[in-house]
Design an enzyme around this catalytic site. Structure first.
Site, PDB file in Angstrom:
ATOM      1  N   ASN A 160     -10.605  -2.899  -6.538  1.00 42.55           N
ATOM      2  CA  ASN A 160      -9.808  -1.892  -7.252  1.00 42.55           C
ATOM      3  C   ASN A 160     -10.400  -1.486  -8.612  1.00 42.55           C
ATOM      4  O   ASN A 160      -9.997  -0.470  -9.190  1.00 42.55           O
ATOM      5  CB  ASN A 160      -8.358  -2.367  -7.456  1.00 42.55           C
ATOM      6  N   ASP A 192       0.837  -1.207   0.000  1.00 45.80           N
ATOM      7  CA  ASP A 192       0.000   0.000   0.000  1.00 45.80           C
ATOM      8  C   ASP A 192       0.873   1.258   0.000  1.00 45.80           C
ATOM      9  O   ASP A 192       1.982   1.252   0.529  1.00 45.80           O
ATOM     10  CB  ASP A 192      -0.895  -0.027   1.251  1.00 45.80           C
TER      11      ASP A 192
HETATM   12  C1  FPP Z   1      -2.068   0.272  -3.308  1.00 46.82           C
HETATM   13  O1  FPP Z   1      -1.532   1.550  -3.303  1.00 46.82           O
HETATM   14  C2  FPP Z   1      -1.478  -0.463  -4.388  1.00 46.82           C
HETATM   15  C3  FPP Z   1      -2.171  -1.012  -5.426  1.00 46.82           C
HETATM   16  C4  FPP Z   1      -3.625  -0.972  -5.549  1.00 46.82           C
HETATM   17  C5  FPP Z   1      -1.466  -1.691  -6.516  1.00 46.82           C
HETATM   18  C6  FPP Z   1      -0.298  -2.476  -6.068  1.00 46.82           C
HETATM   19  C7  FPP Z   1       0.511  -2.823  -7.232  1.00 46.82           C
HETATM   20  C8  FPP Z   1       1.845  -2.805  -7.230  1.00 46.82           C
HETATM   21  C9  FPP Z   1       2.671  -2.478  -6.062  1.00 46.82           C
HETATM   22  C10 FPP Z   1       2.586  -3.184  -8.429  1.00 46.82           C
HETATM   23  C11 FPP Z   1       2.199  -4.560  -8.787  1.00 46.82           C
HETATM   24  C12 FPP Z   1       3.166  -5.193  -9.597  1.00 46.82           C
HETATM   25  C13 FPP Z   1       2.921  -6.248 -10.356  1.00 46.82           C
HETATM   26  C14 FPP Z   1       4.059  -6.971 -10.905  1.00 46.82           C
HETATM   27  C15 FPP Z   1       1.582  -6.744 -10.672  1.00 46.82           C
HETATM   28  P1  FPP Z   1      -2.501   2.774  -3.535  1.00 46.82           P
HETATM   29  O2  FPP Z   1      -2.550   3.065  -4.991  1.00 46.82           O
HETATM   30  O3  FPP Z   1      -3.845   2.480  -2.935  1.00 46.82           O
HETATM   31  O4  FPP Z   1      -1.767   3.896  -2.759  1.00 46.82           O
HETATM   32  P2  FPP Z   1      -2.442   5.074  -1.921  1.00 46.82           P
HETATM   33  O5  FPP Z   1      -3.244   4.423  -0.827  1.00 46.82           O
HETATM   34  O6  FPP Z   1      -1.288   5.837  -1.396  1.00 46.82           O
HETATM   35  O7  FPP Z   1      -3.280   5.847  -2.887  1.00 46.82           O
END
Ligand code: FPP
Length: 269
Positions: free
Chosen positions: A89, A41
């Site tokens: 998501n 996250d």
């Molecule tokens: C949450 O951070 C993260 C996600 C929803 C996506 C996670 C994906 C990756 C780390 C890359 C994945 C890699 C591969 C190889 C599939 P957020 O966007 O909710 O962050 P925030 O809470 O700060 O907005």
């Protein structure tokens, strides 16, 4: 949080199996976490802190998946489960969803040679039939390419949601009961586990340690059944900044914990 130096030798030395050969001695202090699950996250906040668009944060997050995969494999982790995209998501803006669906393609197109060199086996669990075709194809190809590797399992949760997983398991069990393949009284915890998406992990299906980055203190519909007895570790670091050193730190914290699985410690017995 104080970071401990990455001391792989020390970590490997204390690595043991879960089995104690004595059911009521359930303490596991000092054991190595064989299955580590991570809620990655904070990509968006990391991007914001760098005055860049959210996609920049997801790209940095993907790069950190590469770094942490290699680190975990070399530390002796047997299963690394990463929450890459949840069933919730899809609610994000279309551009962001499209970017997140492109990430596995970029990841596997660039990282398969290193996964092969590290002897890492890829598994992807989730409602894969709902993924865009290009994303689905690349995940199946990655699983096929690495199928003969017998090192760490890199287990992506992609379009995964725990309640939907449990619901699908209950539906399947219901079908087996209706077809008289299963008697209702024969359903036990093992039956449920065997119908979940982690069943292919066998004895390693349940994470020993769950890590969530970015300071949020929630499970967010991740592995609700499988995390019943997992140790939890929360880091304030945004995912792109979560380092191999902090992974080692989390493992050291885990090793200092006394997991009793509802039983007694050896000292209190
Ligand atoms: C949450 O951070 C993260 C996600 C929803 C996506 C996670 C994906 C990756 C780390 C890359 C994945 C890699 C591969 C190889 C599939 P957020 O966007 O909710 O962050 P925030 O809470 O700060 O907005």
């Amino acid at each position: 949080m104080k970071l401990l130096p990455l001391n792989q030798k020390k970590l490997l030395k204390v690595k043991t199996t879960k089995s104690q050969g004595d059911d009521h001695l359930t303490t596991s202090k000092g054991h190595f976490p064989e299955h580590i699950a991570i809620i990655m996250d904070g990509n968006g906040r990391w991007a914001k802190a760098h005055h860049r668009p959210r996609a920049f944060g997801h790209k940095a997050g993907m790069d950190n998946v590469k770094t942490l995969t290699k680190a975990a494999s070399r530390m002796g982790v047997k299963v690394l489960t990463l929450y890459a995209f949840s069933t919730e998501n899809w609610k994000r803006p279309t551009d962001e969803v499209n970017y997140l669906m492109q990430l596995p393609i970029d990841f596997f197109n660039t990282f398969i040679p290193e996964l092969m060199a590290e002897n890492v086996k890829v598994n992807v669990m989730g409602f894969l039939e709902e993924l865009p075709e290009k994303t689905r194809k690349v995940t199946y190809q990655a699983m096929a390419d690495t199928a003969d590797n017998d090192g760490m399992i890199l287990n992506f949760a992609l379009n995964y949601g725990s309640r939907a997983e449990i619901t699908a398991a209950v539906q399947q069990i219901g079908r087996e009961v209706a077809n008289q393949e299963l008697a209702p009284d024969a359903i036990n915890e093992e039956t449920i586990s065997q119908h979940l998406m982690t069943t292919s992990l066998g004895a390693l299906a349940d994470p020993d340690l769950l890590i969530r980055t970015s300071g949020e203190l929630r499970l967010s519909n991740f592995l609700l059944w499988q995390l019943a007895y997992s140790e939890l570790y929360f880091s304030d670091a945004y995912w792109p900044d979560f380092s191999a050193e902090e992974l080692a730190d989390a493992i050291a914290v885990f090793q200092g914990r006394d997991r009793r699985f509802g039983g007694l410690t050896t000292e209190k017995k």
